[in-house]
Scaffold this active site. Structure first.
Site, PDB file in Angstrom:
ATOM      1  N   ARG A  16       0.847  -1.206   0.000  1.00 47.55           N
ATOM      2  CA  ARG A  16       0.000   0.000   0.000  1.00 47.55           C
ATOM      3  C   ARG A  16       0.877   1.249   0.000  1.00 47.55           C
ATOM      4  O   ARG A  16       2.088   1.173   0.228  1.00 47.55           O
ATOM      5  CB  ARG A  16      -0.843   0.057   1.292  1.00 47.55           C
ATOM      6  CG  ARG A  16      -1.836  -1.024   1.422  1.00 47.55           C
ATOM      7  CD  ARG A  16      -2.670  -0.863   2.681  1.00 47.55           C
ATOM      8  NE  ARG A  16      -1.992  -1.409   3.859  1.00 47.55           N
ATOM      9  CZ  ARG A  16      -1.825  -0.742   4.988  1.00 47.55           C
ATOM     10  NH1 ARG A  16      -2.235   0.503   5.100  1.00 47.55           N
ATOM     11  NH2 ARG A  16      -1.235  -1.322   6.007  1.00 47.55           N
ATOM     12  N   VAL A  65       8.219  -7.348   9.610  1.00 48.46           N
ATOM     13  CA  VAL A  65       9.517  -6.702   9.867  1.00 48.46           C
ATOM     14  C   VAL A  65       9.754  -6.391  11.349  1.00 48.46           C
ATOM     15  O   VAL A  65      10.842  -5.970  11.721  1.00 48.46           O
ATOM     16  CB  VAL A  65       9.727  -5.417   9.025  1.00 48.46           C
ATOM     17  CG1 VAL A  65       9.656  -5.693   7.536  1.00 48.46           C
ATOM     18  CG2 VAL A  65       8.776  -4.298   9.436  1.00 48.46           C
ATOM     19  N   ASN A  91      10.970   0.616   3.988  1.00 42.00           N
ATOM     20  CA  ASN A  91       9.814   1.524   3.958  1.00 42.00           C
ATOM     21  C   ASN A  91       8.748   1.176   4.997  1.00 42.00           C
ATOM     22  O   ASN A  91       8.053   2.066   5.484  1.00 42.00           O
ATOM     23  CB  ASN A  91       9.197   1.494   2.548  1.00 42.00           C
ATOM     24  CG  ASN A  91       7.806   2.084   2.536  1.00 42.00           C
ATOM     25  OD1 ASN A  91       7.631   3.299   2.518  1.00 42.00           O
ATOM     26  ND2 ASN A  91       6.780   1.235   2.569  1.00 42.00           N
ATOM     27  N   SER A 143      11.043  10.372   8.301  1.00 40.11           N
ATOM     28  CA  SER A 143       9.866  11.249   8.284  1.00 40.11           C
ATOM     29  C   SER A 143      10.255  12.640   8.749  1.00 40.11           C
ATOM     30  O   SER A 143      11.178  12.798   9.570  1.00 40.11           O
ATOM     31  CB  SER A 143       8.794  10.704   9.232  1.00 40.11           C
ATOM     32  OG  SER A 143       7.790  11.670   9.451  1.00 40.11           O
ATOM     33  N   TYR A 156       7.267   7.298  17.448  1.00 38.15           N
ATOM     34  CA  TYR A 156       7.474   7.382  15.990  1.00 38.15           C
ATOM     35  C   TYR A 156       8.633   8.344  15.669  1.00 38.15           C
ATOM     36  O   TYR A 156       9.510   8.035  14.855  1.00 38.15           O
ATOM     37  CB  TYR A 156       6.164   7.865  15.361  1.00 38.15           C
ATOM     38  CG  TYR A 156       6.140   7.931  13.856  1.00 38.15           C
ATOM     39  CD1 TYR A 156       5.919   6.785  13.091  1.00 38.15           C
ATOM     40  CD2 TYR A 156       6.287   9.149  13.187  1.00 38.15           C
ATOM     41  CE1 TYR A 156       5.858   6.855  11.700  1.00 38.15           C
ATOM     42  CE2 TYR A 156       6.223   9.227  11.801  1.00 38.15           C
ATOM     43  CZ  TYR A 156       6.012   8.080  11.061  1.00 38.15           C
ATOM     44  OH  TYR A 156       5.951   8.154   9.685  1.00 38.15           O
ATOM     45  N   ALA A 158      11.101   9.207  17.601  1.00 38.58           N
ATOM     46  CA  ALA A 158      12.378   8.621  18.057  1.00 38.58           C
ATOM     47  C   ALA A 158      12.879   7.595  17.049  1.00 38.58           C
ATOM     48  O   ALA A 158      14.061   7.555  16.697  1.00 38.58           O
ATOM     49  CB  ALA A 158      12.196   7.977  19.437  1.00 38.58           C
ATOM     50  N   ILE A 189       1.933  12.985   3.383  1.00 38.15           N
ATOM     51  CA  ILE A 189       1.640  12.299   2.119  1.00 38.15           C
ATOM     52  C   ILE A 189       0.298  11.567   2.250  1.00 38.15           C
ATOM     53  O   ILE A 189       0.029  10.940   3.287  1.00 38.15           O
ATOM     54  CB  ILE A 189       2.758  11.270   1.781  1.00 38.15           C
ATOM     55  CG1 ILE A 189       4.156  11.912   1.823  1.00 38.15           C
ATOM     56  CG2 ILE A 189       2.496  10.589   0.435  1.00 38.15           C
ATOM     57  CD1 ILE A 189       4.465  12.941   0.774  1.00 38.15           C
TER      58      ILE A 189
HETATM   59  P1  NAP Z   1       0.674   2.759   5.021  1.00 34.70           P
HETATM   60  O1  NAP Z   1      -0.174   3.254   3.909  1.00 34.70           O
HETATM   61  O2  NAP Z   1       0.067   2.544   6.360  1.00 34.70           O
HETATM   62  O3  NAP Z   1       1.391   1.396   4.527  1.00 34.70           O
HETATM   63  C1  NAP Z   1       2.261   0.744   5.398  1.00 34.70           C
HETATM   64  C2  NAP Z   1       2.907  -0.438   4.692  1.00 34.70           C
HETATM   65  O4  NAP Z   1       3.812  -1.045   5.616  1.00 34.70           O
HETATM   66  C3  NAP Z   1       1.914  -1.502   4.273  1.00 34.70           C
HETATM   67  O5  NAP Z   1       2.351  -2.073   3.072  1.00 34.70           O
HETATM   68  C4  NAP Z   1       2.010  -2.512   5.407  1.00 34.70           C
HETATM   69  O6  NAP Z   1       1.764  -3.867   5.032  1.00 34.70           O
HETATM   70  C5  NAP Z   1       3.478  -2.419   5.758  1.00 34.70           C
HETATM   71  N1  NAP Z   1       3.746  -2.876   7.113  1.00 34.70           N
HETATM   72  C6  NAP Z   1       3.291  -2.360   8.278  1.00 34.70           C
HETATM   73  N2  NAP Z   1       3.763  -3.082   9.308  1.00 34.70           N
HETATM   74  C7  NAP Z   1       4.511  -4.071   8.784  1.00 34.70           C
HETATM   75  C8  NAP Z   1       5.253  -5.153   9.326  1.00 34.70           C
HETATM   76  N3  NAP Z   1       5.307  -5.345  10.647  1.00 34.70           N
HETATM   77  N4  NAP Z   1       5.895  -5.996   8.474  1.00 34.70           N
HETATM   78  C9  NAP Z   1       5.846  -5.813   7.149  1.00 34.70           C
HETATM   79  N5  NAP Z   1       5.157  -4.802   6.568  1.00 34.70           N
HETATM   80  C10 NAP Z   1       4.495  -3.953   7.390  1.00 34.70           C
HETATM   81  O7  NAP Z   1       1.917   3.736   5.281  1.00 34.70           O
HETATM   82  P2  NAP Z   1       2.607   4.834   4.329  1.00 34.70           P
HETATM   83  O8  NAP Z   1       1.980   6.128   4.643  1.00 34.70           O
HETATM   84  O9  NAP Z   1       2.694   4.360   2.947  1.00 34.70           O
HETATM   85  O10 NAP Z   1       4.067   4.868   5.000  1.00 34.70           O
HETATM   86  C11 NAP Z   1       5.179   4.208   4.439  1.00 34.70           C
HETATM   87  C12 NAP Z   1       6.429   4.718   5.135  1.00 34.70           C
HETATM   88  O11 NAP Z   1       6.533   6.137   4.961  1.00 34.70           O
HETATM   89  C13 NAP Z   1       6.432   4.474   6.640  1.00 34.70           C
HETATM   90  O12 NAP Z   1       7.732   4.160   7.085  1.00 34.70           O
HETATM   91  C14 NAP Z   1       5.996   5.812   7.189  1.00 34.70           C
HETATM   92  O13 NAP Z   1       6.447   6.012   8.501  1.00 34.70           O
HETATM   93  C15 NAP Z   1       6.657   6.748   6.215  1.00 34.70           C
HETATM   94  N6  NAP Z   1       6.077   8.094   6.176  1.00 34.70           N
HETATM   95  C16 NAP Z   1       4.783   8.284   5.777  1.00 34.70           C
HETATM   96  C17 NAP Z   1       4.276   9.583   5.742  1.00 34.70           C
HETATM   97  C18 NAP Z   1       2.880   9.900   5.285  1.00 34.70           C
HETATM   98  O14 NAP Z   1       2.496  11.069   5.358  1.00 34.70           O
HETATM   99  N7  NAP Z   1       2.120   8.951   4.815  1.00 34.70           N
HETATM  100  C19 NAP Z   1       5.070  10.650   6.138  1.00 34.70           C
HETATM  101  C20 NAP Z   1       6.374  10.416   6.543  1.00 34.70           C
HETATM  102  C21 NAP Z   1       6.863   9.128   6.556  1.00 34.70           C
HETATM  103  P3  NAP Z   1       0.292  -4.544   5.218  1.00 34.70           P
HETATM  104  O15 NAP Z   1      -0.567  -3.760   4.301  1.00 34.70           O
HETATM  105  O16 NAP Z   1       0.454  -5.945   4.773  1.00 34.70           O
HETATM  106  O17 NAP Z   1      -0.089  -4.367   6.648  1.00 34.70           O
END
Ligand code: NAP
Length: 248
Positions: A16, A65, A91, A143, A156, A158, A189
């Site tokens: 996702r 992970v 990621n 982030s 988060y 930290a 995002i």
């Molecule tokens: P998201 O839409 O919630 O997607 C998270 C992804 O991580 C999913 O594919 C999920 O897999 C996977 N995941 C979660 N826990 C996991 C685990 N224990 N083992 C393996 N896979 C796992 O999040 P996102 O917004 O795309 O965020 C992606 C990255 O960007 C993260 O590191 C987040 O901290 C960072 N980030 C996001 C934003 C933002 O605004 N969105 C901003 C800054 C940083 P499943 O679907 O199978 O659960």
């Protein structure tokens, strides 16, 4: 020929959001993609379909992970079946928000394990393959919150700040071996992670973005594709901020 032809990239959390966009963008660059996810098989299959449409091979490897033993087993399997790993994008990430005074040890621990310890463990698991092939790219998704903090997200923040120190240290350890280690720091995002925010929090975040709009997963993926390419060969230990000016 595209710039990543012949490379194999592992993207954690690629079912996702940002991870999915990264997997598709690296495939457009010519890499074959190992798609990791935890539970969203349908989402991962959709990512695989889009990787194939981009003309590359896709391989699904579900593992958690936050589990050191699952990471160890999975990377052994990936090495055995794919022969090599050229690019690792750390990621996968979660949030478990609470103000610090109320934060439970479980909320702290699972975010540190999933968002930070996984980066160390997955990176450690690919280094030997990269050393052997005298080329490698490790790209960690941190982030903006790791730089400016955010009430309710001390766990988060930290973890994400920890990723930056880890990235710089590993970059120094591997710099002479043609392996670069960098981070990309998204701001706000549009993904499932931010869709879960209450309206008030969304409004207040938006007000902090000079560009005045929320970013897309593809904005982050473009920076990752650049760092993975040979155009970025002289860049290591850096953080690219993708945030519409939210932090500068
Ligand atoms: P998201 O839409 O919630 O997607 C998270 C992804 O991580 C999913 O594919 C999920 O897999 C996977 N995941 C979660 N826990 C996991 C685990 N224990 N083992 C393996 N896979 C796992 O999040 P996102 O917004 O795309 O965020 C992606 C990255 O960007 C993260 O590191 C987040 O901290 C960072 N980030 C996001 C934003 C933002 O605004 N969105 C901003 C800054 C940083 P499943 O679907 O199978 O659960």
């Amino acid at each position: 020929m595209t710039e990543l032809q012949g490379k194999i990239a592992v993207v954690t959390g690629a079912s996702r959001g940002i991870g999915k966009a990264i997997a598709i963008e690296l495939a457009k660059g010519g890499a074959d993609i190992v798609i990791n996810f935890k539970s969203d098989k349908k989402g991962a299959e959709d990512t695989a379909q889009k990787v194939i449409e981009a003309g590359q091979q896709a391989f699904l490897y579900p593992f958690d992970v936050s589990s050191a033993s699952e990471i160890k087993t999975a990377f052994k399997k990936i090495q055995k079946e794919q022969g090599r790993i050229d690019i690792l994008v750390n990621n996968a990430g979660i949030t478990k928000d609470n103000i610090t005074v109320l934060m439970k040890p479980e909320e702290w621990d699972i975010v540190i394990k999933t968002n930070l310890s996984s980066v160390y463990l997955c990176s450690q698991a690919v280094i030997k393959s990269m050393l052997k092939h005298k080329w490698g790219r490790i790209i960690n998704i941190t982030s903006v919150v790791g730089f400016i903090g955010n009430p309710g997200q001390s766990n988060y923040a930290a973890a994400k700040a920890g990723i930056v120190g880890f990235t710089k240290t590993l970059a120094r350890e591997l710099a002479s071996r043609n392996i670069t280690v960098n981070a990309v720091a998204p701001g706000y995002i549009e993904t499932d992670m931010t869709a879960a925010l209450p309206d008030e929090a969304r409004k207040s975040l938006l007000a902090q973005i000079p560009m005045g709009y929320v970013g897309k997963p593809e904005d982050v993926a473009a920076a990752v594709r650049f760092l993975a390419s040979d155009n970025a060969r002289y860049i290591t230990g850096q953080v690219i901020h993708v945030n519409g000016g939210m932090y500068m």
